[in-house]
Design a protein around this motif. Structure first.
Motif, PDB file in Angstrom:
ATOM      1  N   MET A  55      74.801 185.754  74.634  1.00  0.00           N
ATOM      2  CA  MET A  55      74.590 184.415  74.101  1.00  0.00           C
ATOM      3  C   MET A  55      75.915 183.676  73.925  1.00  0.00           C
ATOM      4  O   MET A  55      76.031 182.490  74.258  1.00  0.00           O
ATOM      5  N   LEU A  56      76.932 184.353  73.417  1.00  0.00           N
ATOM      6  CA  LEU A  56      78.256 183.748  73.296  1.00  0.00           C
ATOM      7  C   LEU A  56      78.758 183.271  74.664  1.00  0.00           C
ATOM      8  O   LEU A  56      79.295 182.173  74.794  1.00  0.00           O
ATOM      9  N   ALA A  57      78.584 184.116  75.686  1.00  0.00           N
ATOM     10  CA  ALA A  57      79.042 183.766  77.022  1.00  0.00           C
ATOM     11  C   ALA A  57      78.258 182.584  77.575  1.00  0.00           C
ATOM     12  O   ALA A  57      78.828 181.685  78.211  1.00  0.00           O
ATOM     13  N   GLY A  58      76.958 182.575  77.356  1.00  0.00           N
ATOM     14  CA  GLY A  58      76.135 181.487  77.866  1.00  0.00           C
ATOM     15  C   GLY A  58      76.476 180.151  77.228  1.00  0.00           C
ATOM     16  O   GLY A  58      76.574 179.118  77.920  1.00  0.00           O
ATOM     17  N   ILE A  59      76.667 180.142  75.926  1.00  0.00           N
ATOM     18  CA  ILE A  59      77.055 178.903  75.250  1.00  0.00           C
ATOM     19  C   ILE A  59      78.404 178.423  75.754  1.00  0.00           C
ATOM     20  O   ILE A  59      78.612 177.226  75.996  1.00  0.00           O
ATOM     21  N   ALA A  60      79.335 179.351  75.962  1.00  0.00           N
ATOM     22  CA  ALA A  60      80.655 178.974  76.480  1.00  0.00           C
ATOM     23  C   ALA A  60      80.543 178.349  77.864  1.00  0.00           C
ATOM     24  O   ALA A  60      81.256 177.391  78.183  1.00  0.00           O
ATOM     25  N   ALA A  61      79.652 178.879  78.705  1.00  0.00           N
ATOM     26  CA  ALA A  61      79.471 178.309  80.040  1.00  0.00           C
ATOM     27  C   ALA A  61      78.999 176.863  79.960  1.00  0.00           C
ATOM     28  O   ALA A  61      79.454 175.997  80.722  1.00  0.00           O
ATOM     29  N   LEU A  62      78.096 176.588  79.041  1.00  0.00           N
ATOM     30  CA  LEU A  62      77.640 175.201  78.856  1.00  0.00           C
ATOM     31  C   LEU A  62      78.762 174.332  78.294  1.00  0.00           C
ATOM     32  O   LEU A  62      78.934 173.174  78.705  1.00  0.00           O
ATOM     33  N   ARG A  63      79.530 174.855  77.361  1.00  0.00           N
ATOM     34  CA  ARG A  63      80.657 174.095  76.794  1.00  0.00           C
ATOM     35  C   ARG A  63      81.705 173.777  77.863  1.00  0.00           C
ATOM     36  O   ARG A  63      82.418 172.782  77.766  1.00  0.00           O
ATOM     37  N   ALA A  64      81.793 174.623  78.889  1.00  0.00           N
ATOM     38  CA  ALA A  64      82.720 174.368  79.989  1.00  0.00           C
ATOM     39  C   ALA A  64      82.192 173.313  80.959  1.00  0.00           C
ATOM     40  O   ALA A  64      82.913 172.903  81.864  1.00  0.00           O
ATOM     41  N   GLY A  65      80.942 172.910  80.770  1.00  0.00           N
ATOM     42  CA  GLY A  65      80.402 171.819  81.574  1.00  0.00           C
ATOM     43  C   GLY A  65      79.358 172.198  82.585  1.00  0.00           C
ATOM     44  O   GLY A  65      78.900 171.337  83.353  1.00  0.00           O
ATOM     45  N   ALA A  66      78.949 173.471  82.650  1.00  0.00           N
ATOM     46  CA  ALA A  66      77.876 173.848  83.566  1.00  0.00           C
ATOM     47  C   ALA A  66      76.610 173.069  83.221  1.00  0.00           C
ATOM     48  O   ALA A  66      76.336 172.806  82.049  1.00  0.00           O
ATOM     49  N   GLY A  67      75.826 172.735  84.241  1.00  0.00           N
ATOM     50  CA  GLY A  67      74.649 171.898  84.014  1.00  0.00           C
ATOM     51  C   GLY A  67      73.445 172.647  83.486  1.00  0.00           C
ATOM     52  O   GLY A  67      72.693 172.133  82.669  1.00  0.00           O
ATOM     53  N   LYS A  68      73.244 173.888  83.971  1.00  0.00           N
ATOM     54  CA  LYS A  68      72.065 174.658  83.585  1.00  0.00           C
ATOM     55  C   LYS A  68      72.473 176.095  83.277  1.00  0.00           C
ATOM     56  O   LYS A  68      73.388 176.632  83.897  1.00  0.00           O
TER      57      LYS A  68
END
Length: 298
Positions: A55-68
């Motif tokens: 979950m930490l990694a997934g949230i970070a991916a979104l914070r980096a600007g990934a769309g989905k």
């Protein structure tokens, strides 16, 4: 011009600083018309005992600007994670009696095939089951694949080199994990980190981010960058999961694997420095790191 800013293929390491990053900008999000244009990132990881790593990694991916965002985790952890992570699609993978992911399965392999970037390993043990998952990911992937934590496995790398996949690998070990990969000790890694990072990246044909107070990022063509910014507070549980997620998110947006690694390390370090100034040198939490990232990106 950009190649000159990033250094020669086998020249001295380039320090990650404002001048380098200005000459190597991330894909401009203003060129996108929807979330689809900024890519789909898939995080495979977690277990019943450590669901939060994915979950930490997934949230970070979104914070980096990934769309989905998609997260594939142990089946018994999937529902609680889906409730805690409303921004992502969460799928449950077959798991063993201990609550660890046992296999990728058909649904997981299909998700890998459609992902713009894949991260494997946060919250996973180093085990034969994890090796099978990594091998299945590499067989299905055609995008950037980030291997972290339990997915850092030399046997998988050797199998990948024989398979000649179209996927590009990014590895994110700390000194202890690198020592395990090379069957040596941490002191030996720390004493010669630059040479080890560069040679391993070239021999294995990967991008390698060897983490530490000074992080060495090496590309398979011999280029290397060093990052000395950051904070001692980044040495906290879950921090590496956030970094791996940032790299995967940037890759999903269209950054090259080495650019995603360099920018991810930089953003992670700067976020830690900000939190240290505001909250104290140590004591901030990994979950707080990625929240600083959007304000640090140009």
């Amino acid at each position: 011009m950009k190649a000159a800013l990033r250094g020669a293929a086998t020249g001295d390491p380039r320090r990650v600083d404002a001048a380098l990053l200005k000459g190597w900008p991330l894909p401009d999000p203003r060129a996108s018309t929807s979330k689809e244009d900024r890519g789909r990132v898939l995080v495979i990881g977690g277990s019943v005992q450590i669901p939060g790593a994915a979950m930490l990694a997934g949230i970070a991916a979104l914070r980096a600007g990934a769309g989905k965002l998609q997260v594939a985790t142990a089946r018994n952890a999937a529902l609680p994670m889906a409730i805690a992570l409303p921004e992502g699609k969460v799928m449950g993978l077959p798991s063993d009696a201990s609550g660890n992911i046992r296999t990728l399965g058909q649904e997981g392999a299909e998700a890998v095939r459609h992902a713009s970037a894949v991260l494997v390993g946060p919250g996973m043990d180093s085990s034969e089951a994890t090796r099978r998952v990594v091998a299945s990911v590499l067989a299905a992937a055609s995008s950037t694949v980030v291997l972290d934590a339990g997915a850092l496995d030399l046997a998988a790398l050797r199998g990948e080199s024989r398979r000649r996949s179209s996927a590009t690998l990014v590895l994110t070990p700390h000194a202890g994990e690198m020592a395990a990969l090379l069957d040596t000790d941490e002191d030996a890694i720390a004493a010669d980190a630059a040479r080890i990072a560069r040679e391993c990246a070239q021999v294995w044909g990967i991008v390698l981010a060897l983490k530490g107070p000074t992080t060495h990022i090496a590309a398979p063509d011999g280029r290397m960058w060093i990052n000395t910014a950051g904070s001692v507070g980044l040495g906290t549980s879950g921090s590496g999961d956030v970094l791996a997620g940032l790299i995967a998110g940037l890759a999903a947006r269209g950054a090259t694997p080495e650019q995603a690694a360099v920018w991810g390390v930089h953003l992670h370090a700067k976020a830690g420095a900000r939190l240290s100034r505001r909250l104290g040198l140590v004591g901030f939490l990994a979950r707080e790191i990625s929240g600083e990232v959007p304000g640090l990106m140009p």
